[in-house]
Design a protein around this motif. Sequence first.
Motif, PDB file in Angstrom:
ATOM      1  N   ALA A 170      35.584  25.476  32.381  1.00  0.00           N
ATOM      2  CA  ALA A 170      35.360  26.219  31.143  1.00  0.00           C
ATOM      3  C   ALA A 170      35.950  27.608  31.320  1.00  0.00           C
ATOM      4  O   ALA A 170      35.934  28.178  32.412  1.00  0.00           O
ATOM      5  CB  ALA A 170      33.870  26.316  30.821  1.00  0.00           C
ATOM      6  N   GLU A 171      36.491  28.123  30.236  1.00  0.00           N
ATOM      7  CA  GLU A 171      37.141  29.443  30.276  1.00  0.00           C
ATOM      8  C   GLU A 171      36.272  30.480  29.599  1.00  0.00           C
ATOM      9  O   GLU A 171      35.773  30.278  28.493  1.00  0.00           O
ATOM     10  CB  GLU A 171      38.498  29.384  29.573  1.00  0.00           C
ATOM     11  N   ILE A 172      36.076  31.596  30.271  1.00  0.00           N
ATOM     12  CA  ILE A 172      35.340  32.697  29.687  1.00  0.00           C
ATOM     13  C   ILE A 172      36.329  33.710  29.127  1.00  0.00           C
ATOM     14  O   ILE A 172      37.358  34.011  29.734  1.00  0.00           O
ATOM     15  CB  ILE A 172      34.396  33.357  30.722  1.00  0.00           C
ATOM     16  N   GLY A 173      36.058  34.189  27.929  1.00  0.00           N
ATOM     17  CA  GLY A 173      36.948  35.141  27.281  1.00  0.00           C
ATOM     18  C   GLY A 173      36.191  35.982  26.277  1.00  0.00           C
ATOM     19  O   GLY A 173      34.987  35.789  26.056  1.00  0.00           O
ATOM     20  N   ALA A 174      36.908  36.906  25.646  1.00  0.00           N
ATOM     21  CA  ALA A 174      36.304  37.789  24.642  1.00  0.00           C
ATOM     22  C   ALA A 174      35.000  38.375  25.151  1.00  0.00           C
ATOM     23  O   ALA A 174      34.018  38.493  24.414  1.00  0.00           O
ATOM     24  CB  ALA A 174      36.082  37.027  23.336  1.00  0.00           C
ATOM     25  N   VAL A 207      36.758  29.919  34.611  1.00  0.00           N
ATOM     26  CA  VAL A 207      38.017  30.626  34.838  1.00  0.00           C
ATOM     27  C   VAL A 207      38.171  31.771  33.840  1.00  0.00           C
ATOM     28  O   VAL A 207      37.609  31.747  32.743  1.00  0.00           O
ATOM     29  CB  VAL A 207      39.224  29.677  34.723  1.00  0.00           C
ATOM     30  N   LEU A 208      38.933  32.745  34.261  1.00  0.00           N
ATOM     31  CA  LEU A 208      39.249  33.904  33.428  1.00  0.00           C
ATOM     32  C   LEU A 208      40.745  34.152  33.513  1.00  0.00           C
ATOM     33  O   LEU A 208      41.306  34.213  34.612  1.00  0.00           O
ATOM     34  CB  LEU A 208      38.477  35.135  33.925  1.00  0.00           C
ATOM     35  N   ARG A 220      31.770  40.180  40.962  1.00  0.00           N
ATOM     36  CA  ARG A 220      30.757  39.165  40.640  1.00  0.00           C
ATOM     37  C   ARG A 220      31.256  37.774  41.027  1.00  0.00           C
ATOM     38  O   ARG A 220      30.988  36.806  40.337  1.00  0.00           O
ATOM     39  CB  ARG A 220      30.394  39.288  39.163  1.00  0.00           C
ATOM     40  N   ASP A 221      32.013  37.736  42.108  1.00  0.00           N
ATOM     41  CA  ASP A 221      32.407  36.491  42.794  1.00  0.00           C
ATOM     42  C   ASP A 221      33.525  35.707  42.134  1.00  0.00           C
ATOM     43  O   ASP A 221      33.755  34.540  42.492  1.00  0.00           O
ATOM     44  CB  ASP A 221      31.191  35.568  42.991  1.00  0.00           C
ATOM     45  N   PHE A 222      34.252  36.289  41.187  1.00  0.00           N
ATOM     46  CA  PHE A 222      35.475  35.649  40.693  1.00  0.00           C
ATOM     47  C   PHE A 222      36.600  35.920  41.705  1.00  0.00           C
ATOM     48  O   PHE A 222      36.731  37.041  42.202  1.00  0.00           O
ATOM     49  CB  PHE A 222      35.869  36.195  39.325  1.00  0.00           C
ATOM     50  N   LYS A 223      37.395  34.897  41.998  1.00  0.00           N
ATOM     51  CA  LYS A 223      38.481  35.025  42.976  1.00  0.00           C
ATOM     52  C   LYS A 223      39.836  34.958  42.285  1.00  0.00           C
ATOM     53  O   LYS A 223      40.065  34.091  41.444  1.00  0.00           O
ATOM     54  CB  LYS A 223      38.388  33.907  44.019  1.00  0.00           C
ATOM     55  N   TYR A 251      41.619  33.985  37.457  1.00  0.00           N
ATOM     56  CA  TYR A 251      40.462  34.300  38.294  1.00  0.00           C
ATOM     57  C   TYR A 251      39.471  33.145  38.158  1.00  0.00           C
ATOM     58  O   TYR A 251      39.212  32.665  37.049  1.00  0.00           O
ATOM     59  CB  TYR A 251      39.817  35.617  37.867  1.00  0.00           C
ATOM     60  N   VAL A 252      38.918  32.715  39.274  1.00  0.00           N
ATOM     61  CA  VAL A 252      38.111  31.501  39.299  1.00  0.00           C
ATOM     62  C   VAL A 252      36.757  31.772  39.952  1.00  0.00           C
ATOM     63  O   VAL A 252      36.661  32.511  40.943  1.00  0.00           O
ATOM     64  CB  VAL A 252      38.842  30.388  40.089  1.00  0.00           C
ATOM     65  N   LYS A 253      35.731  31.149  39.394  1.00  0.00           N
ATOM     66  CA  LYS A 253      34.407  31.181  40.020  1.00  0.00           C
ATOM     67  C   LYS A 253      33.840  29.780  40.025  1.00  0.00           C
ATOM     68  O   LYS A 253      33.672  29.161  38.977  1.00  0.00           O
ATOM     69  CB  LYS A 253      33.460  32.127  39.276  1.00  0.00           C
ATOM     70  N   GLN A 254      33.544  29.276  41.212  1.00  0.00           N
ATOM     71  CA  GLN A 254      32.913  27.972  41.342  1.00  0.00           C
ATOM     72  C   GLN A 254      31.401  28.130  41.134  1.00  0.00           C
ATOM     73  O   GLN A 254      30.781  29.019  41.732  1.00  0.00           O
ATOM     74  CB  GLN A 254      33.177  27.370  42.716  1.00  0.00           C
ATOM     75  N   LEU A 255      30.845  27.306  40.278  1.00  0.00           N
ATOM     76  CA  LEU A 255      29.405  27.337  40.054  1.00  0.00           C
ATOM     77  C   LEU A 255      28.729  26.505  41.135  1.00  0.00           C
ATOM     78  O   LEU A 255      29.002  25.310  41.266  1.00  0.00           O
ATOM     79  CB  LEU A 255      29.067  26.799  38.666  1.00  0.00           C
TER      80      LEU A 255
END
Length: 273
Positions: A170-174, A207-208, A220-223, A251-255
């Motif tokens: 899932a992509e986080i945006g805005a 992902v961002l 905040r742990d995004f790589k 930028y990626v963050k594994q949950l």
Amino acid sequence: QENGHQQQKDAPSSPSSNSTNGSSSSSGSNGSNSSSRDTMLLNLDLWTDTGFPTAVAVAVVACSKGVKRAHLIEARMDGGMLLELYSRDGVGTMISTDFYEGIRKARGTDLEAIQGLLEPLQRSGVLVRRTTDELRQQLQNFTVIERETKVMGCALLLPLGMSPDGQRVAEIGAFCVDVVFRGTGRGDSLLDYVEQYARSRGVDRIVLLTTRTADWFMQRDFKHVGPAWCSNLLPQERRSKINPARNSQLYVKQLVPLGQGEQYSKPGTRIGF
């Protein structure tokens, strides 16, 4: 404890209410336990015995009897009453039984407020510009943080499907918090809520994509994993829509998956809303 208003909803728990879990309770027992709990809730001596300050106990009891909000203000503060009532965050502690501040999924009535939050960032090029129709179509995927009907921040979470390595993405945006409320922890609360919501939907990876630095998210742990357009960490359909000329970085963050037997915490419950 943060400065300004705070909501406090916890009351001393009664043994009778704690022992009613399970299917063996009858309706009469439930009614008796409820009555017993109410009696204990209004018992100021019990509040004192559990270590609550008298002022807090009295305020909670007042709210239990129908008062919607009680404000605790330092008596020696010059102008404390006026500052509490007429400043944005107040100077005391507020105990409330109604919805004062929280995080929720966006509604149709939030469209204009979300546009207002995003416009300055879109104008400066930090965020990709979205038309009104695009925002309206994506509104169901927005989450907002509000205080007394005022939207203070928003975040978009778009499901992208499966990546080539078998991860739900899932992509986080805005992602935006009103400049007035930045530095107050709202962004962290909003991100935490969105991550919990994503996990509840079976998302493995958030992902961002951005052409700017993402220091806040990296803290905040995004790589940072490089250019987005050629990354196999994204589903092919999403990669096909990326313009390589923009040089968007991924930028990626594994949950972290919940361990076996670990209780799932619903969105928002860990941050007090």
